[in-house]
Motif scaffolding. Structure first.
Motif, PDB file in Angstrom:
ATOM      1  N   ILE A  62       0.811  -1.216   0.000  1.00 25.34           N
ATOM      2  CA  ILE A  62       0.000   0.000   0.000  1.00 25.34           C
ATOM      3  C   ILE A  62       0.848   1.271   0.000  1.00 25.34           C
ATOM      4  O   ILE A  62       0.596   2.182  -0.808  1.00 25.34           O
ATOM      5  CB  ILE A  62      -0.999  -0.012   1.169  1.00 25.34           C
ATOM      6  CG1 ILE A  62      -2.055  -1.108   0.945  1.00 25.34           C
ATOM      7  CG2 ILE A  62      -1.686   1.347   1.317  1.00 25.34           C
ATOM      8  CD1 ILE A  62      -3.015  -1.301   2.104  1.00 25.34           C
ATOM      9  N   PRO A  63       1.873   1.412   0.849  1.00 24.44           N
ATOM     10  CA  PRO A  63       2.684   2.638   0.800  1.00 24.44           C
ATOM     11  C   PRO A  63       3.334   2.858  -0.564  1.00 24.44           C
ATOM     12  O   PRO A  63       3.366   3.989  -1.066  1.00 24.44           O
ATOM     13  CB  PRO A  63       3.738   2.405   1.889  1.00 24.44           C
ATOM     14  CG  PRO A  63       3.094   1.437   2.835  1.00 24.44           C
ATOM     15  CD  PRO A  63       2.282   0.527   1.962  1.00 24.44           C
TER      16      PRO A  63
ATOM     17  N   ARG B 177       0.631   3.994  -3.045  1.00 21.65           N
ATOM     18  CA  ARG B 177       0.237   5.388  -2.795  1.00 21.65           C
ATOM     19  C   ARG B 177       1.288   6.352  -3.333  1.00 21.65           C
ATOM     20  O   ARG B 177       0.956   7.395  -3.915  1.00 21.65           O
ATOM     21  CB  ARG B 177       0.023   5.616  -1.298  1.00 21.65           C
ATOM     22  CG  ARG B 177      -1.174   4.901  -0.733  1.00 21.65           C
ATOM     23  CD  ARG B 177      -1.375   5.198   0.750  1.00 21.65           C
ATOM     24  NE  ARG B 177      -1.740   6.583   0.988  1.00 21.65           N
ATOM     25  CZ  ARG B 177      -2.054   7.076   2.179  1.00 21.65           C
ATOM     26  NH1 ARG B 177      -2.007   6.281   3.259  1.00 21.65           N
ATOM     27  NH2 ARG B 177      -2.378   8.342   2.326  1.00 21.65           N
ATOM     28  N   GLU B 178       2.544   6.007  -3.155  1.00 19.86           N
ATOM     29  CA  GLU B 178       3.634   6.865  -3.624  1.00 19.86           C
ATOM     30  C   GLU B 178       3.643   6.965  -5.149  1.00 19.86           C
ATOM     31  O   GLU B 178       3.942   8.028  -5.707  1.00 19.86           O
ATOM     32  CB  GLU B 178       4.964   6.312  -3.125  1.00 19.86           C
ATOM     33  CG  GLU B 178       6.165   7.163  -3.504  1.00 19.86           C
ATOM     34  CD  GLU B 178       7.468   6.579  -2.982  1.00 19.86           C
ATOM     35  OE1 GLU B 178       8.534   7.057  -3.414  1.00 19.86           O
ATOM     36  OE2 GLU B 178       7.419   5.642  -2.149  1.00 19.86           O
ATOM     37  N   ARG B 179       3.275   5.888  -5.823  1.00 21.29           N
ATOM     38  CA  ARG B 179       3.307   5.873  -7.290  1.00 21.29           C
ATOM     39  C   ARG B 179       2.007   6.349  -7.937  1.00 21.29           C
ATOM     40  O   ARG B 179       1.947   6.538  -9.164  1.00 21.29           O
ATOM     41  CB  ARG B 179       3.590   4.445  -7.788  1.00 21.29           C
ATOM     42  CG  ARG B 179       4.963   3.912  -7.421  1.00 21.29           C
ATOM     43  CD  ARG B 179       5.156   2.497  -7.972  1.00 21.29           C
ATOM     44  NE  ARG B 179       6.450   1.950  -7.613  1.00 21.29           N
ATOM     45  CZ  ARG B 179       6.866   0.730  -7.942  1.00 21.29           C
ATOM     46  NH1 ARG B 179       6.068  -0.077  -8.640  1.00 21.29           N
ATOM     47  NH2 ARG B 179       8.064   0.305  -7.567  1.00 21.29           N
ATOM     48  N   ALA B 180       0.954   6.535  -7.144  1.00 19.85           N
ATOM     49  CA  ALA B 180      -0.378   6.768  -7.715  1.00 19.85           C
ATOM     50  C   ALA B 180      -0.429   7.985  -8.632  1.00 19.85           C
ATOM     51  O   ALA B 180      -1.041   7.942  -9.710  1.00 19.85           O
ATOM     52  CB  ALA B 180      -1.405   6.905  -6.593  1.00 19.85           C
ATOM     53  N   ALA B 181       0.189   9.083  -8.237  1.00 13.57           N
ATOM     54  CA  ALA B 181       0.147  10.290  -9.063  1.00 13.57           C
ATOM     55  C   ALA B 181       0.854  10.076 -10.396  1.00 13.57           C
ATOM     56  O   ALA B 181       0.375  10.515 -11.450  1.00 13.57           O
ATOM     57  CB  ALA B 181       0.770  11.468  -8.312  1.00 13.57           C
ATOM     58  N   SER B 182       1.993   9.394 -10.382  1.00  6.81           N
ATOM     59  CA  SER B 182       2.719   9.151 -11.629  1.00  6.81           C
ATOM     60  C   SER B 182       1.966   8.167 -12.517  1.00  6.81           C
ATOM     61  O   SER B 182       1.997   8.283 -13.755  1.00  6.81           O
ATOM     62  CB  SER B 182       4.128   8.636 -11.341  1.00  6.81           C
ATOM     63  OG  SER B 182       4.095   7.364 -10.707  1.00  6.81           O
TER      64      SER B 182
ATOM     65  N   ARG C  24      -6.657   0.333  -1.790  1.00  5.49           N
ATOM     66  CA  ARG C  24      -6.367   1.388  -0.814  1.00  5.49           C
ATOM     67  C   ARG C  24      -5.131   2.192  -1.213  1.00  5.49           C
ATOM     68  O   ARG C  24      -4.978   3.343  -0.784  1.00  5.49           O
ATOM     69  CB  ARG C  24      -6.154   0.781   0.570  1.00  5.49           C
ATOM     70  CG  ARG C  24      -7.364   0.087   1.133  1.00  5.49           C
ATOM     71  CD  ARG C  24      -7.044  -0.703   2.389  1.00  5.49           C
ATOM     72  NE  ARG C  24      -6.613   0.164   3.490  1.00  5.49           N
ATOM     73  CZ  ARG C  24      -6.259  -0.285   4.688  1.00  5.49           C
ATOM     74  NH1 ARG C  24      -6.267  -1.591   4.938  1.00  5.49           N
ATOM     75  NH2 ARG C  24      -5.896   0.556   5.640  1.00  5.49           N
ATOM     76  N   GLY C  25      -4.258   1.575  -1.997  1.00  2.00           N
ATOM     77  CA  GLY C  25      -3.015   2.247  -2.361  1.00  2.00           C
ATOM     78  C   GLY C  25      -3.105   3.052  -3.635  1.00  2.00           C
ATOM     79  O   GLY C  25      -2.705   4.221  -3.680  1.00  2.00           O
ATOM     80  N   CYS C  26      -3.633   2.451  -4.683  1.00  2.00           N
ATOM     81  CA  CYS C  26      -3.743   3.122  -5.987  1.00  2.00           C
ATOM     82  C   CYS C  26      -4.892   2.487  -6.753  1.00  2.00           C
ATOM     83  O   CYS C  26      -4.853   1.290  -7.055  1.00  2.00           O
ATOM     84  CB  CYS C  26      -2.440   3.003  -6.768  1.00  2.00           C
ATOM     85  SG  CYS C  26      -2.550   3.599  -8.481  1.00  2.00           S
ATOM     86  N   GLY C  27      -5.892   3.291  -7.072  1.00  2.00           N
ATOM     87  CA  GLY C  27      -7.061   2.762  -7.765  1.00  2.00           C
ATOM     88  C   GLY C  27      -6.745   2.157  -9.114  1.00  2.00           C
ATOM     89  O   GLY C  27      -7.206   1.071  -9.448  1.00  2.00           O
ATOM     90  N   SER C  28      -5.931   2.848  -9.903  1.00  2.00           N
ATOM     91  CA  SER C  28      -5.616   2.352 -11.245  1.00  2.00           C
ATOM     92  C   SER C  28      -4.788   1.079 -11.192  1.00  2.00           C
ATOM     93  O   SER C  28      -5.007   0.142 -11.964  1.00  2.00           O
ATOM     94  CB  SER C  28      -4.882   3.429 -12.045  1.00  2.00           C
ATOM     95  OG  SER C  28      -5.757   4.490 -12.377  1.00  2.00           O
TER      96      SER C  28
END
Length: 402
Positions: free
Chosen positions: A30-31, A34-39, A87-91
């Protein structure tokens, strides 16, 4: 319940992790997600590195038949993994959901289909686009298909794809809804994925000019009958696939709850300087969002408990139950969308900035709730009509109206 929790120690001599081990692997990611989600959103696709991480964790083997190198586990295990990854990244979670659910299909197909895909490499990935966009023609030994199929999530990582098509009789009447398995050499990927939610799923279009699909690589999405397939492949297709979408949406909404808690624990009221967490409205919205998401999660998992008891006794799920389950599944999108919107409205102007993860989660949940599997309006009417003695429409639970 024991059928869901109990896992074999090995499959063909291969060590199989427990459900608890798989869930911990998902939580540990999950961490990173979350860190990669924007990229992921900026790039409009999930990275090969993330897919490789999912593969190394064994997530693609959860539903894969043992004869094809998989672990042949209960779909509920896969659902729970998706609830964590979302929970970490939807895509990223969406890609795992779509690219990992297809392994289940092979459990009820001709074994030659699995051999074609995984005969030399049991780690190859299968994409899909099930809406019957293309043209299908029956020929000797199989079918020929052509056309353009939209929204094939994670297709850049795929080696094969299931494509949906309507089978018609000589008079042009629909007689079945099919899934046709085609290799990567037979389709072109068209990058037309420019959307406001789930933007990182890379759900591009697949174009097939004229491909032959042998009969053993095709199967009905509607036909639901008993056979000698293993117990975990006796569930209806709609239940397993639609439920996986809902499971991922539960994860998305839980990610929204996680983000909201983090923000509100440290936020202060701009007018009085008081901690935002003391506001009764901040607390009320959180509590109501949590109960929406927990209720959706409980429905899905209870559905799996009930149907697992049936399939492990080698019984098919009755139509009466299937109609109820369809709404249990479809309502998840609306419940989770309402939950995240409750939270988002409490963020005021801060919530609309693109560097606030909650706005991306909201957009992802809205997009996911628009998926056809989440159409709770028509599904509620279908259940209501059924309970009032009306026939179920064709091509949903059976080829004909029932």
């Amino acid at each position: 319940m024991t059928g869901i929790l109990k896992q074999a120690h090995s499959v063909f001599g291969q060590a199989v992790p427990t459900e608890a081990e798989l869930l911990q692997r998902a939580r540990d990611m999950i961490p990173m997600l979350r860190e990669r989600a924007a990229s992921v959103e900026r790039n409009r696709m999930v990275s090969a590195e993330t897919i490789a991480t999912f593969k190394a964790a064994g997530f693609f083997k959860i539903l894969q038949p043992a004869r094809c190198g998989g672990w042949e586990m209960n779909p509920a295990v896969f659902y729970k993994v998706l609830m964590e990854l979302g929970r970490g990244c939807g895509s990223s979670g969406w890609n795992m959901m779509i690219l990992g659910i297809h392994q289940w299909e092979f459990g009820s197909m001709d074994p030659r289909a699995g051999q074609d895909v995984w005969g030399e490499d049991d780690g190859l990935i299968v994409a899909s686009s099930y809406p019957p966009f293309g043209k299908l023609v029956e020929v000797d030994g199989g079918y020929r298909i052509s056309g353009t199929w939209k929204t094939s999530s994670g297709c850049d990582h795929s080696h094969w794809a299931f494509l949906g098509a309507m089978r018609k009789d000589a008079e042009g009447r629909m007689i079945d809804r099919m899934a046709m398995l085609v290799p990567r050499s037979e389709y072109e990927i068209v990058d037309d994925w420019h959307v406001f939610g789930l933007a990182g799923t890379g759900s591009k279009s697949l174009v097939v000019k004229d491909a032959f699909v042998p009969a053993h690589r095709a199967h009905s999405l509607i036909d639901y009958q008993m056979s000698d397939r293993a117990a975990h492949y006796l569930y209806p297709f709609n239940q397993v696939f639609f439920g996986a979408v809902s499971a991922l949406i539960v994860g998305l909404a839980q990610g929204g709850i996680d983000e909201y808690i983090e923000q509100m624990k440290v936020r202060t009221d701009t007018t009085g300087g008081m901690p935002a967490a003391l506001s009764p409205y901040v607390k009320d919205r959180l509590g109501n969002a949590v109960v929406h998401v927990r209720s959706a999660r409980a429905r899905l998992l209870q559905m799996m408990v009930e149907t697992t008891e049936l399939v492990e006794q080698r019984q098919l799920v009755p139509t009466h139950d299937r109609v109820h389950h369809m709404l249990d599944i479809a309502r998840v999108g609306r419940d989770c969308e309402e939950a995240v919107m409750l939270l988002f409205k409490a963020t005021s102007a801060r919530g609309i900035y693109l560097d606030n993860a909650l706005q991306r989660i909201l957009r992802d949940v809205i997009a996911a709730a628009n998926h056809i599997t989440q159409n709770s309006d028509d599904t509620a009417g279908l259940l209501g009509g059924y309970l009032l003695g009306q026939k179920l429409p064709p091509m949903v639970f059976a080829r004909d109206a029932i």
